[in-house]
Design a protein around this motif. Structure first.
Motif, mmCIF file in Angstrom:
data_model
loop_
_atom_site.group_PDB
_atom_site.id
_atom_site.type_symbol
_atom_site.label_atom_id
_atom_site.label_comp_id
_atom_site.label_asym_id
_atom_site.label_seq_id
_atom_site.Cartn_x
_atom_site.Cartn_y
_atom_site.Cartn_z
ATOM 1 N N LEU A 165 48.821 26.270 48.185
ATOM 2 C CA LEU A 165 48.281 27.602 48.443
ATOM 3 C C LEU A 165 49.201 28.625 47.793
ATOM 4 O O LEU A 165 50.398 28.645 48.061
ATOM 5 C CB LEU A 165 48.203 27.853 49.949
ATOM 6 C CG LEU A 165 47.910 29.280 50.428
ATOM 7 C CD1 LEU A 165 46.535 29.732 49.960
ATOM 8 C CD2 LEU A 165 48.014 29.361 51.953
ATOM 9 N N MET A 166 48.638 29.441 46.909
ATOM 10 C CA MET A 166 49.418 30.474 46.217
ATOM 11 C C MET A 166 48.644 31.783 46.201
ATOM 12 O O MET A 166 47.422 31.795 46.341
ATOM 13 C CB MET A 166 49.737 30.028 44.784
ATOM 14 C CG MET A 166 50.611 28.793 44.709
ATOM 15 S SD MET A 166 51.042 28.319 43.007
ATOM 16 C CE MET A 166 49.454 27.744 42.406
ATOM 17 N N ALA A 167 49.374 32.869 46.024
ATOM 18 C CA ALA A 167 48.753 34.190 46.031
ATOM 19 C C ALA A 167 49.270 35.026 44.869
ATOM 20 O O ALA A 167 50.422 34.912 44.463
ATOM 21 C CB ALA A 167 49.017 34.901 47.359
ATOM 22 N N GLY A 168 48.405 35.874 44.340
ATOM 23 C CA GLY A 168 48.764 36.777 43.246
ATOM 24 C C GLY A 168 47.538 37.583 42.861
ATOM 25 O O GLY A 168 46.525 37.586 43.566
ATOM 26 N N PHE A 169 47.614 38.258 41.728
ATOM 27 C CA PHE A 169 46.458 39.030 41.269
ATOM 28 C C PHE A 169 45.839 38.379 40.041
ATOM 29 O O PHE A 169 46.457 37.560 39.361
ATOM 30 C CB PHE A 169 46.822 40.494 40.992
ATOM 31 C CG PHE A 169 47.838 40.706 39.899
ATOM 32 C CD1 PHE A 169 47.460 40.778 38.569
ATOM 33 C CD2 PHE A 169 49.180 40.854 40.214
ATOM 34 C CE1 PHE A 169 48.390 40.978 37.560
ATOM 35 C CE2 PHE A 169 50.127 41.052 39.219
ATOM 36 C CZ PHE A 169 49.731 41.116 37.884
ATOM 37 N N VAL A 170 44.604 38.744 39.773
ATOM 38 C CA VAL A 170 43.816 38.119 38.708
ATOM 39 C C VAL A 170 44.110 38.779 37.368
ATOM 40 O O VAL A 170 44.026 40.000 37.234
ATOM 41 C CB VAL A 170 42.314 38.224 39.027
ATOM 42 C CG1 VAL A 170 41.482 37.653 37.875
ATOM 43 C CG2 VAL A 170 41.995 37.520 40.332
ATOM 44 N N THR A 171 44.464 37.951 36.390
ATOM 45 C CA THR A 171 44.617 38.403 35.007
ATOM 46 C C THR A 171 43.677 37.589 34.131
ATOM 47 O O THR A 171 43.840 36.369 34.027
ATOM 48 C CB THR A 171 46.057 38.215 34.504
ATOM 49 O OG1 THR A 171 46.949 38.972 35.318
ATOM 50 C CG2 THR A 171 46.198 38.675 33.059
ATOM 51 N N PRO A 172 42.675 38.212 33.521
ATOM 52 C CA PRO A 172 41.764 37.453 32.663
ATOM 53 C C PRO A 172 42.493 36.881 31.455
ATOM 54 O O PRO A 172 43.459 37.469 30.957
ATOM 55 C CB PRO A 172 40.719 38.496 32.237
ATOM 56 C CG PRO A 172 40.837 39.592 33.250
ATOM 57 C CD PRO A 172 42.271 39.618 33.654
#
Length: 257
Positions: A165-172
């Protein structure tokens, strides 16, 4: 620049800094948390300088009025017929834009636009003896850096088959095919930000800059436990989460399951 304008600019800048540091956590969009005491001190100094400048100008104006019985022009000093060659006043007003932005509109935090143009941060080499056994928790919370180190350096292949389980923001992806789970890390301020990315497979990309928690397993690519292994994830679930107050760290996911 006229002295009343100078005083107002100093005061607004000080108030903006104090609002960003004492009344909110906006400063975390631009600098590390440890910079807060310095920013608070800077805000106090700017506010004090603005007040001192305003008081000094008002005192000089009172003295000028007492001397000749008429109000002095609102310049740097009472005008006695000399041309002091002030520059065009509109230039000075441009300096108010950054001061007012801190008070009424804070620029957004760095995100996908920056990450897509930054070279990913090199993951430090970890000695094999420094890899601790992974707990039996499932899904296993990991930072992006920890996951990448395990994939590319842990010869025990402890992450093989594990749901993480990891968390971060979306980079296309720049090519428009796929996306990355991303974190930006600061050494000092936003100007030196570096990115850590994990490629996500099997799930359509959410909107850029969306903060998400992702569960999944390592996506087979290269030889696990060596530098040839790709830091990728076969996603099972993608859940939207709130941006953490200090998003400029490679921290563990702030979610519970």
């Amino acid at each position: 620049m006229r002295r009343p304008v100078q005083a107002l600019l100093l005061a607004l800048s000080g108030l903006g800094l104090l609002r960003a540091t004492l009344l909110s956590d906006l400063y975390l969009r631009y600098v590390k948390e440890g910079m807060r005491p310095l920013l608070v001190a800077s805000g106090v100094v700017l506010l004090a300088l603005g007040a001192a400048e305003g008081w000094s100008y008002a005192a000089r104006l009172r003295r000028a009025r007492a001397a000749d019985g008429s109000p002095a022009p609102p310049g740097d000093t009472p005008d006695h017929g000399h041309d002091h060659g002030h520059g065009p006043p509109w230039v000075a007003w441009l300096l108010f834009l950054p001061a007012l932005s801190l008070l009424f509109w804070a620029p957004p935090a760095l995100g996908a636009y920056t990450a897509s143009r930054e070279t990913p941060q090199a993951v430090p080499v970890t000695d094999q003896d420094d890899f601790d056994p992974l707990p039996a928790t499932s899904p296993l919370p990991l930072t992006l850096g920890d996951f990448t180190r395990r994939v590319q350096q842990d010869r025990s292949r402890a992450v093989q088959g594990r749901t993480v389980l990891m968390a971060g923001f979306v980079t296309p992806d720049g090519s428009g095919d796929g996306w990355y789970l991303t974190r930006l890390i600061l050494n000092c301020c936003a100007a030196d930000a570096q990115s850590v990315k994990v490629r996500v497979h099997g799930v359509a990309a959410p909107k850029a800059d969306t903060w998400v928690a992702v569960t999944g397993t390592w996506h087979p690519s290269g030889t696990l436990g060596t530098s040839s292994a790709g830091a990728g994830l076969d996603a099972r679930t993608v859940e939207r989460i709130a941006r953490p107050s200090n998003g400029y760290t490679d921290g563990p996911p702030l979610v519970t399951r």
